[in-house]
Write a protein that holds these residues in place. Sequence first.
Motif, PDB file in Angstrom:
ATOM      1  N   GLU A  38       0.814  -1.219   0.000  1.00 20.56           N
ATOM      2  CA  GLU A  38       0.000   0.000   0.000  1.00 20.56           C
ATOM      3  C   GLU A  38       0.848   1.270   0.000  1.00 20.56           C
ATOM      4  N   LEU A  39       2.153   1.119   0.153  1.00 21.17           N
ATOM      5  CA  LEU A  39       3.018   2.295   0.193  1.00 21.17           C
ATOM      6  C   LEU A  39       3.171   2.904  -1.200  1.00 21.17           C
ATOM      7  N   PRO A  40       3.078   4.234  -1.339  1.00 17.30           N
ATOM      8  CA  PRO A  40       3.241   4.873  -2.652  1.00 17.30           C
ATOM      9  C   PRO A  40       4.588   4.533  -3.304  1.00 17.30           C
ATOM     10  N   ILE A  41       5.655   4.467  -2.521  1.00 17.18           N
ATOM     11  CA  ILE A  41       6.976   4.168  -3.069  1.00 17.18           C
ATOM     12  C   ILE A  41       7.044   2.777  -3.660  1.00 17.18           C
ATOM     13  N   THR A  42       6.241   1.845  -3.126  1.00 20.16           N
ATOM     14  CA  THR A  42       6.274   0.464  -3.615  1.00 20.16           C
ATOM     15  C   THR A  42       5.831   0.387  -5.065  1.00 20.16           C
ATOM     16  N   LYS A  43       4.739   1.059  -5.397  1.00 15.43           N
ATOM     17  CA  LYS A  43       4.223   1.015  -6.765  1.00 15.43           C
ATOM     18  C   LYS A  43       5.235   1.608  -7.744  1.00 15.43           C
ATOM     19  N   VAL A  44       5.861   2.710  -7.357  1.00 20.87           N
ATOM     20  CA  VAL A  44       6.878   3.328  -8.206  1.00 20.87           C
ATOM     21  C   VAL A  44       8.090   2.411  -8.325  1.00 20.87           C
ATOM     22  N   PHE A  45       8.510   1.859  -7.211  1.00 17.45           N
ATOM     23  CA  PHE A  45       9.688   0.999  -7.163  1.00 17.45           C
ATOM     24  C   PHE A  45       9.506  -0.233  -8.051  1.00 17.45           C
ATOM     25  N   PHE A 189       7.711   6.903 -13.421  1.00 12.72           N
ATOM     26  CA  PHE A 189       8.698   7.782 -12.790  1.00 12.72           C
ATOM     27  C   PHE A 189       8.234   9.237 -12.862  1.00 12.72           C
ATOM     28  N   VAL A 190       7.749   9.623 -14.038  1.00 10.88           N
ATOM     29  CA  VAL A 190       7.325  11.009 -14.243  1.00 10.88           C
ATOM     30  C   VAL A 190       6.049  11.322 -13.472  1.00 10.88           C
ATOM     31  N   THR A 191       5.048  10.440 -13.569  1.00 10.40           N
ATOM     32  CA  THR A 191       3.738  10.751 -12.990  1.00 10.40           C
ATOM     33  C   THR A 191       3.652  10.462 -11.494  1.00 10.40           C
ATOM     34  N   ASP A 192       4.243   9.340 -11.053  1.00  7.68           N
ATOM     35  CA  ASP A 192       4.084   8.948  -9.654  1.00  7.68           C
ATOM     36  C   ASP A 192       5.191   9.475  -8.747  1.00  7.68           C
ATOM     37  N   LEU A 194       7.725  11.870  -9.662  1.00  8.84           N
ATOM     38  CA  LEU A 194       7.921  13.307  -9.834  1.00  8.84           C
ATOM     39  C   LEU A 194       6.621  14.087  -9.664  1.00  8.84           C
ATOM     40  N   GLY A 195       5.487  13.399  -9.837  1.00  4.22           N
ATOM     41  CA  GLY A 195       4.202  14.080  -9.703  1.00  4.22           C
ATOM     42  C   GLY A 195       3.898  15.023 -10.847  1.00  4.22           C
ATOM     43  N   LEU A 196       4.475  14.752 -12.019  1.00  7.20           N
ATOM     44  CA  LEU A 196       4.272  15.608 -13.185  1.00  7.20           C
ATOM     45  C   LEU A 196       3.242  15.012 -14.132  1.00  7.20           C
ATOM     46  N   GLU A 197       2.714  15.848 -15.005  1.00  7.73           N
ATOM     47  CA  GLU A 197       1.886  15.397 -16.112  1.00  7.73           C
ATOM     48  C   GLU A 197       2.776  15.316 -17.352  1.00  7.73           C
ATOM     49  N   ILE A 198       2.405  14.448 -18.290  1.00  9.85           N
ATOM     50  CA  ILE A 198       3.169  14.357 -19.532  1.00  9.85           C
ATOM     51  C   ILE A 198       3.190  15.705 -20.242  1.00  9.85           C
ATOM     52  N   SER A 199       2.108  16.461 -20.103  1.00 11.63           N
ATOM     53  CA  SER A 199       2.039  17.783 -20.737  1.00 11.63           C
ATOM     54  C   SER A 199       3.114  18.723 -20.196  1.00 11.63           C
ATOM     55  N   ASP A 200       3.514  18.505 -18.937  1.00 14.30           N
ATOM     56  CA  ASP A 200       4.571  19.342 -18.356  1.00 14.30           C
ATOM     57  C   ASP A 200       5.896  19.127 -19.077  1.00 14.30           C
ATOM     58  N   LEU A 201       6.128  17.888 -19.510  1.00 15.10           N
ATOM     59  CA  LEU A 201       7.355  17.593 -20.246  1.00 15.10           C
ATOM     60  C   LEU A 201       7.269  18.119 -21.675  1.00 15.10           C
ATOM     61  N   ILE A 202       6.077  17.969 -22.265  1.00 11.94           N
ATOM     62  CA  ILE A 202       5.892  18.423 -23.647  1.00 11.94           C
ATOM     63  C   ILE A 202       6.080  19.940 -23.746  1.00 11.94           C
ATOM     64  N   THR A 203       5.507  20.664 -22.779  1.00 12.23           N
ATOM     65  CA  THR A 203       5.638  22.129 -22.779  1.00 12.23           C
ATOM     66  C   THR A 203       6.938  22.589 -22.142  1.00 12.23           C
ATOM     67  N   GLU A 210      11.972  21.221 -12.271  1.00  8.08           N
ATOM     68  CA  GLU A 210      13.040  21.388 -11.278  1.00  8.08           C
ATOM     69  C   GLU A 210      12.510  21.199  -9.858  1.00  8.08           C
ATOM     70  N   ASN A 211      11.327  21.752  -9.579  1.00  4.52           N
ATOM     71  CA  ASN A 211      10.737  21.602  -8.248  1.00  4.52           C
ATOM     72  C   ASN A 211      10.403  20.145  -7.940  1.00  4.52           C
ATOM     73  N   SER A 212       9.962  19.405  -8.952  1.00  6.12           N
ATOM     74  CA  SER A 212       9.619  17.992  -8.765  1.00  6.12           C
ATOM     75  C   SER A 212      10.851  17.173  -8.434  1.00  6.12           C
ATOM     76  N   PHE A 213      11.941  17.431  -9.141  1.00  4.84           N
ATOM     77  CA  PHE A 213      13.189  16.709  -8.853  1.00  4.84           C
ATOM     78  C   PHE A 213      13.717  17.079  -7.469  1.00  4.84           C
ATOM     79  N   ALA A 214      13.569  18.333  -7.105  1.00 11.07           N
ATOM     80  CA  ALA A 214      14.068  18.781  -5.808  1.00 11.07           C
ATOM     81  C   ALA A 214      13.299  18.163  -4.655  1.00 11.07           C
ATOM     82  N   ALA A 215      12.036  17.788  -4.922  1.00  6.75           N
ATOM     83  CA  ALA A 215      11.185  17.235  -3.863  1.00  6.75           C
ATOM     84  C   ALA A 215      11.431  15.751  -3.609  1.00  6.75           C
TER      85      ALA A 215
END
Length: 277
Positions: A38-45, A189-192, A194-203, A210-215
């Motif tokens: 149930e841990l969020p990190i598990t699904k990403v891992f 990796f990007v969505t879970d 980093l918490g980003l949307e694909i549109s964030d990468l496209i734009t 940078e804020n997502s990587f820093a977090a």
Amino acid sequence: MTTWQAIILAIVEGLTEFLPVSSTGHMIIASSLMGINELPITKVFEVNIQFGAILSVVVLYWRRFIQGLDFYKKLLLAFIPAVVFGFALGDIIDAMLESVVITAVMLVLGGIVLLFVDKWFRNADKDWVNYKNALIIGLFQCIAMIPGVSRSAASIIGGMTQGVNRKAAAEFSFFLAVPTMLAAAGYKFVTDLLGLEISDLITFDLVKIENSFAAIQSEEITLLLIGNFVAFIVAMLAIKFFISFLTKYGFKLFGYYRIALGVLILTLLALGVDLTV
């Protein structure tokens, strides 16, 4: 998630990713037994340590990856169905990934199929894959979006239905795993993480990226690095074993293993055993 739990999951991934026993199913079961499903990190891992497994294929078969454009055209053709079905059925797939019952049932059903695959396709003798074969293998691979099916089993059987022999079908399954798993791992990796949307990468929203990587916590990065390294080493050994074993003995033993594991899990669930603890 502790370091040892991460290592255990990485070993499970490396051992099962390229065997016809469902790596996703085994990791769902392993994480449930360790109480970390149930841990969020598990699904990403669980998804991102596939990078290590991907690298093992590239290292072992590096000559095939410099063959030329024709090789990549076939991989692209086989990869397209996974992209289409993956995006169309994303929510349904995520819901199924939560179910140990579905995993156990598909382990049993897939195991029954493996008991007869060698007999059904005993005349499959082609040692190459053409464009039509590649597309059909890609369609078969989509069945493995159901946890417990096994991407390896589905794609290999897809090749054998086209007359491709076990060794050639297994190797093409390994090659197809590279773009398929790379896309899945990269998306998670990007969505879970980093918490980003694909549109964030496209734009190319640089501030948000940078804020997502820093977090990201350093502990999460450490776990992912350890997991990918372990999965890489174990997957290399598993691939070498599988090709040798498959060529000599076929699928039947894997079928019996899947059935036994699936029945065991269903029995424990029927007895009221909580597999999430």
